[in-house]
Design an enzyme around this catalytic site. Structure first.
Site, mmCIF file in Angstrom:
data_model
loop_
_atom_site.group_PDB
_atom_site.id
_atom_site.type_symbol
_atom_site.label_atom_id
_atom_site.label_comp_id
_atom_site.label_asym_id
_atom_site.label_seq_id
_atom_site.Cartn_x
_atom_site.Cartn_y
_atom_site.Cartn_z
ATOM 1 C CG LEU A 1 1.900 -0.755 7.628
ATOM 2 C CD1 LEU A 1 3.011 -1.439 7.192
ATOM 3 C CD2 LEU A 1 1.849 0.743 6.926
ATOM 4 C CE LYS B 1 -6.229 0.142 11.267
ATOM 5 N NZ LYS B 1 -4.927 -0.363 11.123
ATOM 6 N NE ARG C 1 -6.650 7.676 2.544
ATOM 7 C CZ ARG C 1 -5.807 6.709 3.086
ATOM 8 N NH1 ARG C 1 -5.591 6.781 4.256
ATOM 9 N NH2 ARG C 1 -5.355 5.867 2.470
ATOM 10 N N GLY D 1 0.784 -1.202 0.020
ATOM 11 C CA GLY D 1 -0.056 0.003 0.047
ATOM 12 C C GLY D 1 1.028 1.179 -0.023
ATOM 13 C CG PHE D 2 0.190 5.923 0.890
ATOM 14 C CD1 PHE D 2 1.162 6.761 0.411
ATOM 15 C CD2 PHE D 2 -0.374 6.743 1.881
ATOM 16 C CE1 PHE D 2 1.763 8.146 1.021
ATOM 17 C CE2 PHE D 2 -0.062 7.798 2.506
ATOM 18 C CZ PHE D 2 1.072 8.472 1.981
ATOM 19 C CD GLN E 1 -3.540 -14.099 28.119
ATOM 20 O OE1 GLN E 1 -4.263 -13.266 27.708
ATOM 21 N NE2 GLN E 1 -3.818 -15.336 27.957
ATOM 22 C CE1 TYR F 1 -3.005 -12.313 21.236
ATOM 23 C CE2 TYR F 1 -0.998 -13.522 20.869
ATOM 24 C CZ TYR F 1 -2.341 -13.498 20.721
ATOM 25 O OH TYR F 1 -2.924 -14.324 20.095
ATOM 26 C CE1 TYR G 1 -8.579 1.615 8.946
ATOM 27 C CE2 TYR G 1 -9.148 3.696 9.888
ATOM 28 C CZ TYR G 1 -8.362 2.771 9.374
ATOM 29 O OH TYR G 1 -6.992 3.151 9.405
ATOM 30 C CB THR H 1 -6.296 -0.720 -0.732
ATOM 31 O OG1 THR H 1 -5.836 -1.069 0.608
ATOM 32 C CG2 THR H 1 -7.826 -0.490 -0.445
HETATM 33 N N1 UDP Z 1 -13.696 15.036 2.510
HETATM 34 C C1 UDP Z 1 -14.392 15.825 1.420
HETATM 35 N N2 UDP Z 1 -13.994 15.513 0.114
HETATM 36 C C2 UDP Z 1 -13.418 14.332 -0.276
HETATM 37 C C3 UDP Z 1 -12.882 13.638 0.548
HETATM 38 C C4 UDP Z 1 -13.003 13.768 2.038
HETATM 39 O O1 UDP Z 1 -14.635 16.937 1.991
HETATM 40 O O2 UDP Z 1 -13.608 14.454 -1.660
HETATM 41 C C5 UDP Z 1 -13.647 15.184 3.762
HETATM 42 C C6 UDP Z 1 -14.174 14.142 4.702
HETATM 43 O O3 UDP Z 1 -15.575 14.163 4.767
HETATM 44 C C7 UDP Z 1 -13.332 14.394 5.857
HETATM 45 C C8 UDP Z 1 -12.141 14.736 5.540
HETATM 46 O O4 UDP Z 1 -12.276 15.516 4.174
HETATM 47 O O5 UDP Z 1 -14.251 15.282 6.803
HETATM 48 C C9 UDP Z 1 -11.179 13.924 5.504
HETATM 49 O O6 UDP Z 1 -11.623 12.529 4.750
HETATM 50 P P1 UDP Z 1 -10.606 11.685 4.412
HETATM 51 O O7 UDP Z 1 -11.470 10.559 3.760
HETATM 52 O O8 UDP Z 1 -9.269 11.951 3.755
HETATM 53 O O9 UDP Z 1 -10.203 10.730 5.908
HETATM 54 P P2 UDP Z 1 -10.780 10.556 7.117
HETATM 55 O O10 UDP Z 1 -9.847 11.742 8.113
HETATM 56 O O11 UDP Z 1 -12.296 11.028 7.363
HETATM 57 O O12 UDP Z 1 -10.483 9.232 7.727
#
Ligand code: UDP
Length: 321
Positions: free
Chosen positions: A80, A156, A193, A17-18, A169, A166, A152, A42
């Site tokens: 990750l 997490k 994102r 991933g990234f 224990q 872990y 998620y 992903t």
């Molecule tokens: N967001 C947005 N437009 C987009 C993608 C995300 O306004 O195209 C907003 C989203 O609603 C959140 C923030 O940007 O409030 C960060 O979203 P992201 O999905 O990057 O990560 P998050 O911190 O929510 O896990």
């Protein structure tokens, strides 16, 4: 298997991933033998194609939900493995939750068997929609256990609980980093994102999609700063308790959109969509614990410098796609 039990290796689960790409790159530079484990949900083979050609890099197409058996001696494990973008982790929420909980258990079992140090990539999502800011590690969070982000967030949180148990224990040598929003080259174009969406939209002359009124905040950390903190976490004498890694420079989403428009020179308009359910209103790390315990660690790359590097990367990616 390229390695046998005479070889000492480092496992990077989610290494395609990234963040995994950047971590593998740094570890390879240190001369480690890497086993990169990824189910490519992903993660992308393209990210690690160059590494696979190297003698000391092995790729295992494996889902950590299933137990993992490795021939070689293992010194360190980095966990990750889990989709991290809301758009991605909500596609198969059951699998996301199990990846965090069952996958983490499988990697902890491997650490136990191999007597290896193990580091977990947790997230600022464990704080949910926080009622205090900045978020310190001793804040327990405000998380919905019954909603679209729960797979998620609670996964997490469950993984952190397993790390705690872990360690207590079985005496496993555990580390936890809570990663705040991180960006940089090698993010996927369709990741979903905020940074990747806005940059790709700006470069393609499409409207920037703000969810809600754009007043919600995030604190964006450049990838190199995160990797530096993670490597320091694996040093001796670091506690087992979670440590925040993030950039405390807090911005609202509207400001991020404006900055990306300016840095790309784009004249894309902005369009507003409804705010997704349970979208946290504010997020900002307190990094005093990291600075104190990780040899003065703090982010070095400012937002404009980091975004410009990321914009350059996406320009090339768009041409290739
Ligand atoms: N967001 C947005 N437009 C987009 C993608 C995300 O306004 O195209 C907003 C989203 O609603 C959140 C923030 O940007 O409030 C960060 O979203 P992201 O999905 O990057 O990560 P998050 O911190 O929510 O896990």
């Amino acid at each position: 298997m390229k390695y046998d039990n005479r070889v000492r290796c480092t496992i990077v689960a989610g290494g395609a991933g990234f963040i995994g790409y950047h971590l593998c790159k740094r570890l390879l530079k240190e001369g480690r033998n890497i086993v990169c484990v990824d189910n490519l949900s992903t993660g992308r083979l393209n990210n690690i194609a160059k590494f696979i050609e190297e003698e000391n890099f092995m790729f295992l197409n494996h889902d950590v939900i299933n137990a993992l058996s490795i021939d070689c001696d293992v010194d360190e494990i980095y966990n990750l493995a889990c989709p991290a973008s809301p758009a991605q982790y909500q596609k198969d929420p059951v699998h996301t939750f199990l990846t965090s909980v069952v996958g983490t258990k499988n990697l902890l079992e491997l650490a136990k068997e191999k007597n290896a140090r193990i580091l977990h990539f947790s997230t600022s999502e464990v704080y949910g929609n926080p009622s205090i800011s900045p978020q310190r590690e001793d804040y327990w969070g405000n998380v919905n256990m019954y909603g679209p982000r729960s797979c998620y967030d609670e996964g997490k949180r469950g993984a952190e609980t397993l790390f705690h148990d872990y360690q207590e224990q079985y005496g496993i040598d555990t580390r936890i980093v809570r990663v705040f929003n991180t960006y940089g080259p090698k993010m996927a174009i369709n990741d979903g994102r905020v940074v990747s969406n806005f940059i790709v939209q700006a470069l393609q002359g499409k409207p920037l999609t703000i969810y809600g009124n754009g007043k919600q905040t995030r604190s964006l950390q450049y990838i190199d700063d995160l990797i530096e903190g993670v490597l320091r976490m694996m040093a001796d004498d670091v506690p087992h308790t979670p440590i925040n890694l993030g950039n405390p420079h807090e911005m609202n989403i509207g400001e991020i959109a404006d900055l990306i428009l300016r840095l790309t020179g784009s004249s894309s308009p902005i369009v507003y969509y409804p705010l997704p359910q349970d979208d946290p209103q504010q997020r900002c790390p307190d990094i005093s614990k990291a600075t104190k315990l990780l040899d003065g660690w703090q982010p070095r790359i400012g937002i404009e410098e980091g975004l410009l590097k990321t914009i350059e990367y996406f320009k090339k990616e768009i041409l290739l796609n």
